[in-house]
Design a protein around this motif. Sequence first.
Motif, PDB file in Angstrom:
ATOM      1  N   SER A  24       0.815  -1.227   0.000  1.00 22.71           N
ATOM      2  CA  SER A  24       0.000   0.000   0.000  1.00 22.71           C
ATOM      3  C   SER A  24       0.842   1.268   0.000  1.00 22.71           C
ATOM      4  O   SER A  24       0.367   2.322  -0.411  1.00 22.71           O
ATOM      5  CB  SER A  24      -0.960  -0.002   1.193  1.00 22.71           C
ATOM      6  OG  SER A  24      -0.244  -0.069   2.406  1.00 22.71           O
ATOM      7  N   THR A 102      -5.423 -10.907  -6.933  1.00 28.13           N
ATOM      8  CA  THR A 102      -5.183  -9.642  -6.240  1.00 28.13           C
ATOM      9  C   THR A 102      -4.084  -9.856  -5.213  1.00 28.13           C
ATOM     10  O   THR A 102      -3.644 -10.982  -4.983  1.00 28.13           O
ATOM     11  CB  THR A 102      -6.461  -9.154  -5.534  1.00 28.13           C
ATOM     12  OG1 THR A 102      -6.848 -10.123  -4.560  1.00 28.13           O
ATOM     13  CG2 THR A 102      -7.597  -8.938  -6.531  1.00 28.13           C
ATOM     14  N   GLY A 105      -3.020  -5.189   0.367  1.00 26.98           N
ATOM     15  CA  GLY A 105      -2.281  -3.941   0.539  1.00 26.98           C
ATOM     16  C   GLY A 105      -1.329  -3.975   1.718  1.00 26.98           C
ATOM     17  O   GLY A 105      -0.365  -3.215   1.765  1.00 26.98           O
ATOM     18  N   ILE A 126      -5.415  -4.158  -5.843  1.00 30.96           N
ATOM     19  CA  ILE A 126      -5.537  -4.222  -4.386  1.00 30.96           C
ATOM     20  C   ILE A 126      -6.971  -3.836  -4.047  1.00 30.96           C
ATOM     21  O   ILE A 126      -7.459  -2.796  -4.492  1.00 30.96           O
ATOM     22  CB  ILE A 126      -4.545  -3.272  -3.687  1.00 30.96           C
ATOM     23  CG1 ILE A 126      -3.110  -3.733  -3.958  1.00 30.96           C
ATOM     24  CG2 ILE A 126      -4.788  -3.229  -2.192  1.00 30.96           C
ATOM     25  CD1 ILE A 126      -2.335  -2.833  -4.807  1.00 30.96           C
TER      26      ILE A 126
END
Length: 156
Positions: A24, A102, A105, A126
Amino acid sequence: MGIISFQGARPKVKKQRNLQIKVSDYMTTKLITFKPEQSVMDVINLLVKHKISGGPVINEQNELLGIISEGDCIKYLNESRYFNMPTNDATVDRFMIRDVETIDGNASIFDAANKFIATKRRRFPILKDGKLAGQISQKDVMKAALKMNSQHWRDM
């Protein structure tokens, strides 16, 4: 007679092994996204204009439906020329990849690097609370590496 050192005392190097660099921290949040009903020719124009290789396909609630990439668009172009089909009626929904991997994060940037190596993907979306929050690309991992290089990459 003992050994004499001319180097003097060396400072202890602190190792930062527990430092977690998260996905992230390096993900892109301002994304070019696509809609399932959008034309593939529109996608091709946007990919070329923005110099990107693909992007997420989302619905009105910002939920991830798939990914469309340059490869998907080339597949469309190849099929349309081979079958002499019109090029304006094909939609993203028909050519996008639906089974999208995916990444969390909160995963470390090193976990992302390993996932890129293992899957040969170029990007991972994400999600946060089921909605598209961002995307991490191989280039984002390389940017993180450059930034961390001055912070002793080996010690991470």
